[in-house]
Write an enzyme that holds these catalytic residues in place. Sequence first.
Site, mmCIF file in Angstrom:
data_model
loop_
_atom_site.group_PDB
_atom_site.id
_atom_site.type_symbol
_atom_site.label_atom_id
_atom_site.label_comp_id
_atom_site.label_asym_id
_atom_site.label_seq_id
_atom_site.Cartn_x
_atom_site.Cartn_y
_atom_site.Cartn_z
ATOM 1 N N ASN A 1 -67.473 -40.018 14.477
ATOM 2 C CA ASN A 1 -67.972 -39.190 15.582
ATOM 3 C C ASN A 1 -66.962 -39.164 16.731
ATOM 4 O OD1 ASN A 1 -70.489 -38.860 14.244
ATOM 5 N ND2 ASN A 1 -71.068 -40.915 14.928
ATOM 6 N N HIS B 1 -83.519 -38.893 15.998
ATOM 7 C CA HIS B 1 -82.764 -40.049 15.508
ATOM 8 C C HIS B 1 -83.664 -41.287 15.340
ATOM 9 C CE1 HIS B 1 -79.668 -43.320 15.944
ATOM 10 N NE2 HIS B 1 -79.052 -42.498 15.095
ATOM 11 N N GLU C 1 -83.208 -33.628 20.072
ATOM 12 C CA GLU C 1 -81.750 -33.683 20.235
ATOM 13 C C GLU C 1 -81.259 -32.265 20.517
ATOM 14 O OE1 GLU C 1 -79.874 -35.596 16.828
ATOM 15 O OE2 GLU C 1 -81.535 -37.000 16.675
ATOM 16 N N SER D 1 -77.392 -34.683 14.208
ATOM 17 C CA SER D 1 -76.210 -35.347 13.651
ATOM 18 C C SER D 1 -76.049 -35.137 12.155
ATOM 19 C CB SER D 1 -76.262 -36.834 13.943
ATOM 20 O OG SER D 1 -77.443 -37.401 13.422
ATOM 21 N N ASP E 1 -81.678 -35.824 23.815
ATOM 22 C CA ASP E 1 -80.601 -36.647 23.265
ATOM 23 C C ASP E 1 -79.382 -35.770 23.007
ATOM 24 O OD1 ASP E 1 -78.892 -38.150 21.686
ATOM 25 O OD2 ASP E 1 -80.499 -39.122 20.561
ATOM 26 N N HIS F 1 -74.439 -36.008 20.210
ATOM 27 C CA HIS F 1 -73.341 -35.342 19.497
ATOM 28 C C HIS F 1 -72.780 -34.129 20.246
ATOM 29 C CE1 HIS F 1 -73.587 -37.891 15.958
ATOM 30 N NE2 HIS F 1 -74.864 -37.982 16.289
ATOM 31 N N LYS G 1 -69.328 -41.648 20.926
ATOM 32 C CA LYS G 1 -68.963 -40.572 19.991
ATOM 33 C C LYS G 1 -67.785 -39.819 20.604
ATOM 34 C CE LYS G 1 -73.712 -40.878 18.463
ATOM 35 N NZ LYS G 1 -73.525 -41.916 17.444
#
Length: 378
Positions: A38, A125, A171, A175, A200, A203, A233
Amino acid sequence: MVATHPLWQAHHDDLTALAARGRIRALLPRRGRDFASNDYLALSGAGRLREAIGAALARGVPAGSGGSRLLRGNDPEHEALEAEAAAWAGSETALFVSSGYAANVALLATLPQTGDVIVHDDLIHASMHEGLRLSRAAALPVPHNDADTFAATCAQWRAAGHTGRIWLAFETLYSMDGDCAPLSDLAAIAERYDAVMLIDEAHATGVFGHDGRGLAHGLDGRADTVVLRTCGKALGVEGALVCGPAVMRDFLVNRARPFIFSTAPSPLMAAAVREAIRICVDEPQRRAALAALSAHAARLLTPLGARDTGTQILPLILGDDARCMRVAGAVQAAGFDVRGIRPPTVAPGTARLRVSITLNTTPADLDALATTLQDSLT
Ligand SMILES: Cc1ncc(COP(=O)(O)O)c(C=O)c1O
C-alpha cells in the site's frame, strides 16, 4: 504439519484444518516487484522521510514516547503533527493514534452510545467490525455501496420509533475491490437523518483530493464528519489521524480505551508523518504519476479480467480459491509480488488477485506483468 505439545493440540488442529482447506497462511520474505504493498506513492523509502527522521533524532526527539499520551507519553512532536494535520485536512482537530486498526476500534467502540445505531457498508474493514463487536450501539449492515439501502435503513429505524443517533460507517476507497463509496449521496443521507459519518480514508489518503487529503476532503470541518486517515499506506510511515470536531477528540482522549491504555506512538514517527504530509502538498507530481500508472495498468489488465476501478487498486476476481492461489504462485515465481486474496478476507467464491499499483514499479514492469498474467491465466 508436525505434532505438538498437548497444551497446543486445539490450535494445532485448527491450523491443520486450515491447511486442509487450502487456507493456511505464512509470513514470507519480500520478493519480486511490488504489486502488493500500500506504499502507493513510494514514500516509505523516500529521502525526505529519512532526512526528517535523522533531523528529529539530531534535535533530541526520543525514539519512544515512554507511556500513554495521558501519562508522560505526550510529546511535542505528537501535538505539532496534530496541529499540522488538522490544518491540512481542514478539520477542527486531529488525533494521532498508533494504527488505523486501533483508531477504528476506538471510534466504533467509543463514539456511538447505547440506543444509537451504526448503519454500515457490508465491506467495511475488519478493524471497523472489531469496533462494532465492542460497541454499545446496534449495527445494521447495508449491501456494498448501496446508498438507497443506507437511506431506507435509516428511515426504517426512525419509523420504528428509535430516537438515538444514527452513525454511518463506510470507507471511501475499498481495499479489496478498489471501488469508491457514493460519497455525496451518503453525505446527503447524513444531513437528512442527522447522522454522523465515520469515514475510513485509509486507501485514499495521499492519493486523491486536493493536496492528497483524500476523497472526503470536502466534508472535513462539518460537525457530522469524522475522517480516519491512516499513515501506513500512501504516507509511507505508520499510525493514523482521526480528524473531526474538537468535542469528538476530547471524548476519545477521555473515553477511548485503545488510546488511553496504550503507549503513545514513537515521536520519531510523528515527525515522519508530518514530513509525509508536507510531501503530499509539495509533490503533486507523485499523485499524477500514480494516476498515469494506474490508467496504464487498467488498459493492460482489464482485457485479462481485472476490474477497471479508476483507482490504484485493481482486483482480478477468479472465484475459486485454489485457482487463485495457483495463478498467484505462478506470477510470483516469475518475479511479480501479486497476492491472492481468499475468504474470509473476501466473500466465498470471490477469491482474487489484488493488483496494487505503486510508484515502486514502472510502466515496463506492468507490461511484463500483463504478459506473465496472460500466460498464467490460460
Ligand atoms: C480500510 C482500512 N482501514 C483500516 C486499516 C488499518 O490501518 P493500519 O494498517 O494503520 O492499522 C486498514 C489496513 O489494512 C484498511 O485497509
